[in-house]
Scaffold this motif. Structure first.
Motif, PDB file in Angstrom:
ATOM      1  N   TYR A 188      56.072  11.750  29.309  1.00  0.00           N
ATOM      2  CA  TYR A 188      55.546  12.842  30.024  1.00  0.00           C
ATOM      3  C   TYR A 188      56.442  13.983  30.271  1.00  0.00           C
ATOM      4  CZ  TYR A 188      53.206  14.966  34.231  1.00  0.00           C
ATOM      5  OH  TYR A 188      52.917  15.871  35.239  1.00  0.00           O
ATOM      6  N   THR A 230      57.829  16.100  27.721  1.00  0.00           N
ATOM      7  CA  THR A 230      56.705  16.956  27.314  1.00  0.00           C
ATOM      8  C   THR A 230      56.779  18.346  27.962  1.00  0.00           C
ATOM      9  OG1 THR A 230      55.531  15.102  26.132  1.00  0.00           O
ATOM     10  CG2 THR A 230      54.280  17.031  26.551  1.00  0.00           C
ATOM     11  N   LEU A 231      56.615  17.935  29.286  1.00  0.00           N
ATOM     12  CA  LEU A 231      56.470  19.321  30.358  1.00  0.00           C
ATOM     13  C   LEU A 231      57.993  20.060  30.021  1.00  0.00           C
ATOM     14  CD1 LEU A 231      55.337  17.633  33.682  1.00  0.00           C
ATOM     15  CD2 LEU A 231      54.020  18.923  31.865  1.00  0.00           C
ATOM     16  N   GLN A 264      57.660  22.164  26.995  1.00  0.00           N
ATOM     17  CA  GLN A 264      56.502  23.326  27.262  1.00  0.00           C
ATOM     18  C   GLN A 264      56.731  24.307  28.264  1.00  0.00           C
ATOM     19  OE1 GLN A 264      52.896  21.229  27.790  1.00  0.00           O
ATOM     20  NE2 GLN A 264      52.911  20.501  25.617  1.00  0.00           N
ATOM     21  N   VAL A 295      57.066  23.684  31.437  1.00  0.00           N
ATOM     22  CA  VAL A 295      56.326  23.709  32.801  1.00  0.00           C
ATOM     23  C   VAL A 295      57.026  22.941  33.926  1.00  0.00           C
ATOM     24  CG1 VAL A 295      54.156  22.377  33.710  1.00  0.00           C
ATOM     25  CG2 VAL A 295      54.301  23.291  31.235  1.00  0.00           C
ATOM     26  N   LYS A 345      41.600  19.735  37.506  1.00  0.00           N
ATOM     27  CA  LYS A 345      42.359  21.340  37.023  1.00  0.00           C
ATOM     28  C   LYS A 345      42.632  22.073  38.367  1.00  0.00           C
ATOM     29  CE  LYS A 345      42.672  25.163  34.155  1.00  0.00           C
ATOM     30  NZ  LYS A 345      42.074  25.745  32.842  1.00  0.00           N
ATOM     31  N   SER A 367      47.101  28.195  32.537  1.00  0.00           N
ATOM     32  CA  SER A 367      47.741  27.438  31.299  1.00  0.00           C
ATOM     33  C   SER A 367      48.810  26.328  31.445  1.00  0.00           C
ATOM     34  CB  SER A 367      48.492  28.564  30.550  1.00  0.00           C
ATOM     35  OG  SER A 367      49.268  28.310  29.625  1.00  0.00           O
ATOM     36  N   LYS A 368      49.368  26.387  32.562  1.00  0.00           N
ATOM     37  CA  LYS A 368      50.465  25.433  33.004  1.00  0.00           C
ATOM     38  C   LYS A 368      49.607  24.052  33.474  1.00  0.00           C
ATOM     39  CE  LYS A 368      54.720  27.732  33.518  1.00  0.00           C
ATOM     40  NZ  LYS A 368      56.102  27.893  34.384  1.00  0.00           N
ATOM     41  N   ASP A 388      46.681  23.223  32.350  1.00  0.00           N
ATOM     42  CA  ASP A 388      46.146  22.458  31.114  1.00  0.00           C
ATOM     43  C   ASP A 388      47.107  21.777  30.651  1.00  0.00           C
ATOM     44  OD1 ASP A 388      43.667  23.851  31.588  1.00  0.00           O
ATOM     45  OD2 ASP A 388      44.125  25.498  30.314  1.00  0.00           O
ATOM     46  N   LYS A 389      48.446  22.247  30.494  1.00  0.00           N
ATOM     47  CA  LYS A 389      49.479  21.599  29.907  1.00  0.00           C
ATOM     48  C   LYS A 389      49.881  20.235  30.632  1.00  0.00           C
ATOM     49  CE  LYS A 389      51.639  25.543  27.909  1.00  0.00           C
ATOM     50  NZ  LYS A 389      52.702  26.582  27.994  1.00  0.00           N
ATOM     51  N   LYS A 408      46.905  17.714  30.016  1.00  0.00           N
ATOM     52  CA  LYS A 408      47.042  17.311  28.803  1.00  0.00           C
ATOM     53  C   LYS A 408      48.457  16.426  28.458  1.00  0.00           C
ATOM     54  CE  LYS A 408      47.222  18.587  23.684  1.00  0.00           C
ATOM     55  NZ  LYS A 408      47.590  19.698  22.857  1.00  0.00           N
ATOM     56  N   ALA A 409      49.378  16.769  28.821  1.00  0.00           N
ATOM     57  CA  ALA A 409      50.714  15.660  28.863  1.00  0.00           C
ATOM     58  C   ALA A 409      50.174  14.510  29.750  1.00  0.00           C
ATOM     59  CB  ALA A 409      51.955  16.202  29.517  1.00  0.00           C
TER      60      ALA A 409
END
Length: 185
Positions: free
Chosen positions: A111, A114-115, A118, A120, A152, A171-172, A174-175, A178-179
């Motif tokens: 996790y 992934t952040l 991206q 984040v 969210k 946007s962050k 959402d990331k 999703k992660a």
């Protein structure tokens, strides 16, 4: 004649009330009165230049070479603020409730990776505790069946301080969600 007397009395009473309310709000207000008799001064925390008042009285705003900071270290003349980083040798007390340097598991590592890819980040989250807390939150709320809009909104509020626009925060968020769904839950 009695009705004319009552009308005149009403007009006089109205005028008296109007004058009374206007005179009560005259110059006797405490809204502009000082709280104390001490003069109010302002200073800039980042200024290394002495103030004009300090120049005229001969006082200097810069610390002397022998003065001590909060850490007990001396500051050089004209230097900026003292270093305030925590002492890395300080540990968590034994009786302190909560995690004591727990290792991050494989799903947490995935996790966080992934952040990181991206780009984040959470403002002030040097130990990834906020990021991992958000993953736990997302997973727990998914199990409860909480409305995705609520989830969210909460995640957006937590990632928002590190962003410049609302669109970037959304946007962050959402990331993050999703992660968490793909790697943590």
């Amino acid at each position: 004649m009695t009705s004319k007397f009552l009308q005149l009395a009403m007009v006089v009473a109205g005028a008296a009330l109007t004058l009374g309310s206007v005179s009560a709000c005259s110059d006797d207000s405490t809204a502009t009165a000082p709280i104390t008799s001490n003069p109010v001064t302002t200073t800039s925390m980042y200024s290394t230049q002495p103030s004009s008042a300090g120049e005229s009285s001969g006082a200097s705003a810069a610390p002397t070479s022998g003065s001590a900071t909060q850490n007990g270290q001396s500051a050089a003349p004209g230097s900026a603020l003292p270093a305030t980083a925590p002492d890395p040798s300080t540990g968590v007390p034994q009786s302190f409730p909560g995690p004591n340097g727990q290792q991050v598991g494989a799903k947490g590592q995935a996790y966080l990776a992934t952040l990181k890819t991206q780009k984040v980040t959470f403002m002030g989250d040097t130990d990834n505790s906020v990021a991992l807390t958000m993953a736990e939150y997302v997973c727990n709320e998914r199990r409860k069946g909480t409305d995705p809009v609520t989830v969210k909104a909460f995640v957006t509020a937590s990632v928002g301080p590190g962003t410049k626009t609302v669109a970037e925060a959304n946007s962050k968020a959402d990331k993050v969600i999703k992660a968490a769904d793909e790697h943590y839950c």
